[in-house]
Design a protein around this motif. Sequence first.
Motif, PDB file in Angstrom:
ATOM      1  N   SER A   1       7.310  -0.421   9.206  1.00  0.00           N
ATOM      2  CA  SER A   1       6.750  -1.264   8.142  1.00  0.00           C
ATOM      3  C   SER A   1       5.288  -1.580   8.446  1.00  0.00           C
ATOM      4  O   SER A   1       4.451  -1.578   7.540  1.00  0.00           O
TER       5      SER A   1
ATOM      6  N   GLU B   1       3.100   0.882   7.365  1.00  0.00           N
ATOM      7  CA  GLU B   1       3.045   0.964   5.895  1.00  0.00           C
ATOM      8  C   GLU B   1       3.591   2.278   5.354  1.00  0.00           C
ATOM      9  O   GLU B   1       3.027   2.858   4.416  1.00  0.00           O
ATOM     10  N   PHE B   2       4.731   2.718   5.911  1.00  0.00           N
ATOM     11  CA  PHE B   2       5.258   4.019   5.491  1.00  0.00           C
ATOM     12  C   PHE B   2       5.399   4.162   3.974  1.00  0.00           C
ATOM     13  O   PHE B   2       5.192   5.246   3.445  1.00  0.00           O
ATOM     14  N   PRO B   3       5.721   3.058   3.208  1.00  0.00           N
ATOM     15  CA  PRO B   3       5.897   3.307   1.767  1.00  0.00           C
ATOM     16  C   PRO B   3       4.584   3.576   1.041  1.00  0.00           C
ATOM     17  O   PRO B   3       4.606   3.966  -0.121  1.00  0.00           O
ATOM     18  N   ARG B   4       3.450   3.321   1.695  1.00  0.00           N
ATOM     19  CA  ARG B   4       2.152   3.520   1.031  1.00  0.00           C
ATOM     20  C   ARG B   4       1.544   4.884   1.332  1.00  0.00           C
ATOM     21  O   ARG B   4       0.432   5.179   0.887  1.00  0.00           O
ATOM     22  N   PHE B   5       2.269   5.698   2.113  1.00  0.00           N
ATOM     23  CA  PHE B   5       1.805   7.056   2.387  1.00  0.00           C
ATOM     24  C   PHE B   5       2.707   8.051   1.667  1.00  0.00           C
ATOM     25  O   PHE B   5       3.837   7.729   1.303  1.00  0.00           O
ATOM     26  N   THR B   6       2.187   9.247   1.458  1.00  0.00           N
ATOM     27  CA  THR B   6       3.012  10.299   0.853  1.00  0.00           C
ATOM     28  C   THR B   6       3.892  10.915   1.934  1.00  0.00           C
ATOM     29  O   THR B   6       3.655  10.729   3.134  1.00  0.00           O
TER      30      THR B   6
ATOM     31  N   PRO C   1      13.163   6.039  -7.168  1.00  0.00           N
ATOM     32  CA  PRO C   1      12.875   6.076  -5.723  1.00  0.00           C
ATOM     33  C   PRO C   1      13.683   7.138  -4.977  1.00  0.00           C
ATOM     34  O   PRO C   1      13.408   7.393  -3.814  1.00  0.00           O
TER      35      PRO C   1
ATOM     36  N   ALA D   1      13.038   9.771   0.469  1.00  0.00           N
ATOM     37  CA  ALA D   1      13.589   9.359  -0.828  1.00  0.00           C
ATOM     38  C   ALA D   1      15.108   9.441  -0.917  1.00  0.00           C
ATOM     39  O   ALA D   1      15.729   8.704  -1.684  1.00  0.00           O
TER      40      ALA D   1
ATOM     41  N   GLN E   1      -8.325   8.233   3.645  1.00  0.00           N
ATOM     42  CA  GLN E   1      -7.381   9.174   4.265  1.00  0.00           C
ATOM     43  C   GLN E   1      -7.126   8.799   5.724  1.00  0.00           C
ATOM     44  O   GLN E   1      -7.920   8.090   6.342  1.00  0.00           O
TER      45      GLN E   1
ATOM     46  N   ARG F   1      -4.624   0.321   1.848  1.00  0.00           N
ATOM     47  CA  ARG F   1      -4.319   0.974   0.570  1.00  0.00           C
ATOM     48  C   ARG F   1      -3.945   0.000  -0.532  1.00  0.00           C
ATOM     49  O   ARG F   1      -3.954   0.358  -1.704  1.00  0.00           O
ATOM     50  N   GLN F   2      -3.552  -1.217  -0.176  1.00  0.00           N
ATOM     51  CA  GLN F   2      -3.307  -2.232  -1.196  1.00  0.00           C
ATOM     52  C   GLN F   2      -4.655  -2.887  -1.485  1.00  0.00           C
ATOM     53  O   GLN F   2      -5.281  -3.439  -0.584  1.00  0.00           O
TER      54      GLN F   2
ATOM     55  N   GLU G   1       3.989  13.879   2.884  1.00  0.00           N
ATOM     56  CA  GLU G   1       3.187  14.767   3.740  1.00  0.00           C
ATOM     57  C   GLU G   1       2.409  13.944   4.778  1.00  0.00           C
ATOM     58  O   GLU G   1       2.307  14.329   5.939  1.00  0.00           O
ATOM     59  N   GLU G   2       1.827  12.849   4.323  1.00  0.00           N
ATOM     60  CA  GLU G   2       1.065  12.015   5.254  1.00  0.00           C
ATOM     61  C   GLU G   2       1.979  11.458   6.350  1.00  0.00           C
ATOM     62  O   GLU G   2       1.579  11.371   7.514  1.00  0.00           O
TER      63      GLU G   2
ATOM     64  N   ALA H   1       3.272   6.108  -4.330  1.00  0.00           N
ATOM     65  CA  ALA H   1       3.145   5.404  -3.051  1.00  0.00           C
ATOM     66  C   ALA H   1       1.965   4.442  -2.981  1.00  0.00           C
ATOM     67  O   ALA H   1       2.003   3.468  -2.235  1.00  0.00           O
TER      68      ALA H   1
END
Lengths: 338, 338, 338, 338
Positions: free
Chosen positions: A47, A50-55, D52, A83, A21, A274-275, A57-58, D83
């Motif tokens: 980038s 890593e905005f695409p790897r968070f929800t 998406p 989205a 988290q 997260r990857q 809300e995050e 995500a």
Amino acid sequence: MAIKLQGIFTPTLVPLDERGQVNEPELRRFISWLIDHGVHGLYPNGSTGEFPRFTAEERRRIVAITCHEARGRVPVLAGAAEANVKETLAACEAYHAMGAQAVAIVSPFYFKLSPESVYAYFAEIARHTPIDVTLYNIPMFASPIDVPTIRRLAGEFPRVIGIKDSSGDLAFMMRMIAAIRPLRPDFSFLTGWEAVLAPMLMIGCDGGTNASSNAVPEVTRRIYELARAGNYQEAMKWQYRIIELFDAMLFPFEFPDGFRSAAELRGFRFGQGRQPLTSSQQSDRTALASVLQCILADFELIDRPASGCAPRTRQLEQDKIEQVVFEVMHELQKRGVF
Amino acid sequence: MAIKLQGIFTPTLVPLDERGQVNEPELRRFISWLIDHGVHGLYPNGSTGEFPRFTAEERRRIVAITCHEARGRVPVLAGAAEANVKETLAACEAYHAMGAQAVAIVSPFYFKLSPESVYAYFAEIARHTPIDVTLYNIPMFASPIDVPTIRRLAGEFPRVIGIKDSSGDLAFMMRMIAAIRPLRPDFSFLTGWEAVLAPMLMIGCDGGTNASSNAVPEVTRRIYELARAGNYQEAMKWQYRIIELFDAMLFPFEFPDGFRSAAELRGFRFGQGRQPLTSSQQSDRTALASVLQCILADFELIDRPASGCAPRTRQLEQDKIEQVVFEVMHELQKRGVF
Amino acid sequence: MAIKLQGIFTPTLVPLDERGQVNEPELRRFISWLIDHGVHGLYPNGSTGEFPRFTAEERRRIVAITCHEARGRVPVLAGAAEANVKETLAACEAYHAMGAQAVAIVSPFYFKLSPESVYAYFAEIARHTPIDVTLYNIPMFASPIDVPTIRRLAGEFPRVIGIKDSSGDLAFMMRMIAAIRPLRPDFSFLTGWEAVLAPMLMIGCDGGTNASSNAVPEVTRRIYELARAGNYQEAMKWQYRIIELFDAMLFPFEFPDGFRSAAELRGFRFGQGRQPLTSSQQSDRTALASVLQCILADFELIDRPASGCAPRTRQLEQDKIEQVVFEVMHELQKRGVF
Amino acid sequence: MAIKLQGIFTPTLVPLDERGQVNEPELRRFISWLIDHGVHGLYPNGSTGEFPRFTAEERRRIVAITCHEARGRVPVLAGAAEANVKETLAACEAYHAMGAQAVAIVSPFYFKLSPESVYAYFAEIARHTPIDVTLYNIPMFASPIDVPTIRRLAGEFPRVIGIKDSSGDLAFMMRMIAAIRPLRPDFSFLTGWEAVLAPMLMIGCDGGTNASSNAVPEVTRRIYELARAGNYQEAMKWQYRIIELFDAMLFPFEFPDGFRSAAELRGFRFGQGRQPLTSSQQSDRTALASVLQCILADFELIDRPASGCAPRTRQLEQDKIEQVVFEVMHELQKRGVF
């Protein structure tokens, strides 16, 4: 009236805790350290962040923490792509309320859109946003934004106040500046490709949003200040040094892991990304981190490894291997093998 | 010892006569005019010289005329790529005998070769050539030459004395310079992409081989001299002007027809190119030539069209149409319609 | 009236002697062998025939030998692309006089031309050629020929009688067939990508020009005949076998060296290719040739290596290594090590 | 034991109401219509379903509605990419609980990952998922999944039970089938590119996930059944007809708007898409919808426009214009102008 965006904005990395988290205390500590080390602004949800790897809300929470910790010391440019247009506008409103100076919105991605559709997307946002918008062009990852489209958006919407371009293409940047600056002298041109930061500043860019400033904020600021003062010769000396570091952070890692490794060497804990990584990737990274430590030590920002540094060749695979050999030899010496 | 290649080398266009053959008197007149207007060297059989559209015999004749007409006033860098290594080496010998200072050899094309094969190709040439060799990297048309390959060739073969790079990628150029200059301070780095000529000179290039110098040799030389003198601010003013011209010559035409059109405005007859045109292409070109005339007139190198010049928008299709409207209006006025 | 081109045309490899010159006796022997093994036609000066690595004179001689040796037993489709339209037309005349049935002309390469220019190029040729012309589309190497351009050329010029397409794109082939067959039922559609030969025949192609037919003319003919007879199930069994061979000839080698290696296993000497090899490439090829020998042996066309064959994994790097281990073990056994 | 995925799965379009929200009653009506018209399965949250452009909550709701409405009549393959791995696994659990048969997970997008990282991502999911997983390869939008990676995943994880490939590359599909079917006969190969549906079935695919089945479920099913029965000749007749429709839905629209337009002609209201349109795009679409109506009428699935249909040329821009002319003429006739 809004102040023109200029200087180096750090697209901030996000520290994670052992549960994966967002690590709020470490993020706050990192933000304050960046401000203390001279960055002109903060750019959460880029980038590098890593905005695409968070929800969704995050992403909100990351901006909230950033704005709160910045406390107006430096402006915040908040990444607000969500989205769809409606969700993006909701983020714009939220970030406006949090005190961000502007938002940055990446061109639509996954689907590759035509210029007309890219225009339609940003126009719809620009008509309704309560906060200034920076276009974010990153053609390697998202639908490209071409010069006629930028010109059209800049000409029609005062809320569109700048572009962040990560293509690294100088001719493209000159074409944009030539097309837009005459009609919009207030428009900001920021480069996201620090491999060419000094040349970009020379041709007229107002600044950059550079992942490297997570690791070496002193150096990106120095290049900015030297170039702004017209001291291009000196700026280029630093430019040649930063390209070595940039390449070593960029190519042998998955983005942005190399930037994370280098920032960790400055005293922060970013945690597991997260990857997921395979075990062979993990052992690779240990060797690569040693190379990064040697480069950062040459900047006199941190100490060299105890075992010393192999001469670097700028061929990264080879540098990695030589550094490992160097460390093994050191270990053997310590154990009295030689 | 050989003198390092530096300055602006013109990749010379080839005038054709009404039978489609090389127009020797016009080629001689053009070469002398280029030398008189300040180019530092001549580069026959480049891409601008359309080497793939001439026969092997014609390519030899073009170099022979060029060397003869240059009479040692400026060095000649002769394009020597032929069908295979043996034929290329024969051309190297011939050009050496004609007095060329060096040859430029494009990376193998049609087949896309691996770095190892690109190395093997140039290594075989470098082992046997009697004349210095410049590598020619043009990844949009030919097998790319990467940094490790250039480094390997520069390290092993003293006959390999430079690289001409037409990618326009500044970061790539910095990587090459950082990798090779420490071991080979004599090695020349030339850019073939004048959209970024001043920035390339700022980062350390030794010069350029620029198609635009066929049309505006005064301007490419001025940029070179200003940048060499460290006057980057002034160099950039000219850079912004030349990128407008370059784009207007490059994008709406098939290469190198726009450069030919502009050079014709300087007083030369280049004849019909070897790539046929449809009638719609031919009428397009008349309108586009008017736009070029207006840009060149702004440089005060030639007169404006009698009918005047429409304001330019830097959107080429629109500029073309507006210029045609302008000329039609002028014609109607002359005929007393208004 | 001309007979429609159909069946498998071999884009013939060119044997070289120890001086690197065309080996005429071996070329004649190879051509006769191909005819005896069932190819429907011969296609000298294709990409597999490495036309860009030969001189204009050599290309003529290769066609002359081919036509002479074929003696009308099978038709000859002669590759006639030269430096420009005039030279190409001269080649068309020469090949017509030599008895070729048609010529194949690759789209302009090196320079990447627009569809309008590709049209202009082929239209100029089609207006003046004395011999039927097949368009040759190979977008990985040359300017692409799109469907509207093919339709325009097929509609206007009876001399344009077919297309050879090496893209391997089935949807593109269907689009061509749907657009052109209604107006030109005589038009030939040939595929140059035998990885999908059976599916291409199923969708309506008339045949192929397939590099693999240099090595396994029996197999390409069998696929053709099975597909023509509507026996797609059986055709696909062979298709799955030929794709393994094709991949093993294509990917680990520079094109067309793998096809040359396989054809050598059928009993021909092709000599050193004109593209030089480094020593590491040369030793690689020995191991790869063993893998090819094992695949060809499974077709029961040649014997297996004395040392036997490792099981194949279809991962070529791994197959190569395992085959080497297999051969070393065999050698050690022979020497009594086990 | 799980049943192998086969047949045509519809990647369902999502109807929106006038507020831009998921239109549940229309989605239920559409799903039932698809089942009644012969689709073998449903695939919510695919690219056609614009996953998406929906929020995480909306994606769950779409699957919930789909599973509920399907009522076990056909299996549901639920798109579950979120995500990051943790969020994706939560979606897998949710869709498992809702009764989906399997999930489909697109390869990581935005960031372009190496094969090793693509492996790491899917391996982490495969270790923890409670539901079978189909890999989704769509290299034009997401990180490509190569054959060695698929083989590795298929070999190690029984939960990975198939691949949906939208590349349309037949040779790639054959390479996958050759590499994986021997070890995993239960593994499903589905194509997402109906331009080549019949050829893909011929080479051994188990079915498809085809956007066109939203508009013409009868036709995609017919192709599937004819091919499965070995009646390739007849399958190809329909294949040639569906490629015309597919191209008309795909190229002149932003994806998936053309598929939406065609499905609307079958009697559904999909509402305004979430990607905004400019007014020029909106008027274009009216003309294009007329062309789609004419194509669908030729399938005898709907009526032709009252004004009749212009002959089609398969050049879409031209077809669009001719259809508009046709409709204007009809209007003028009605008004007695002729």
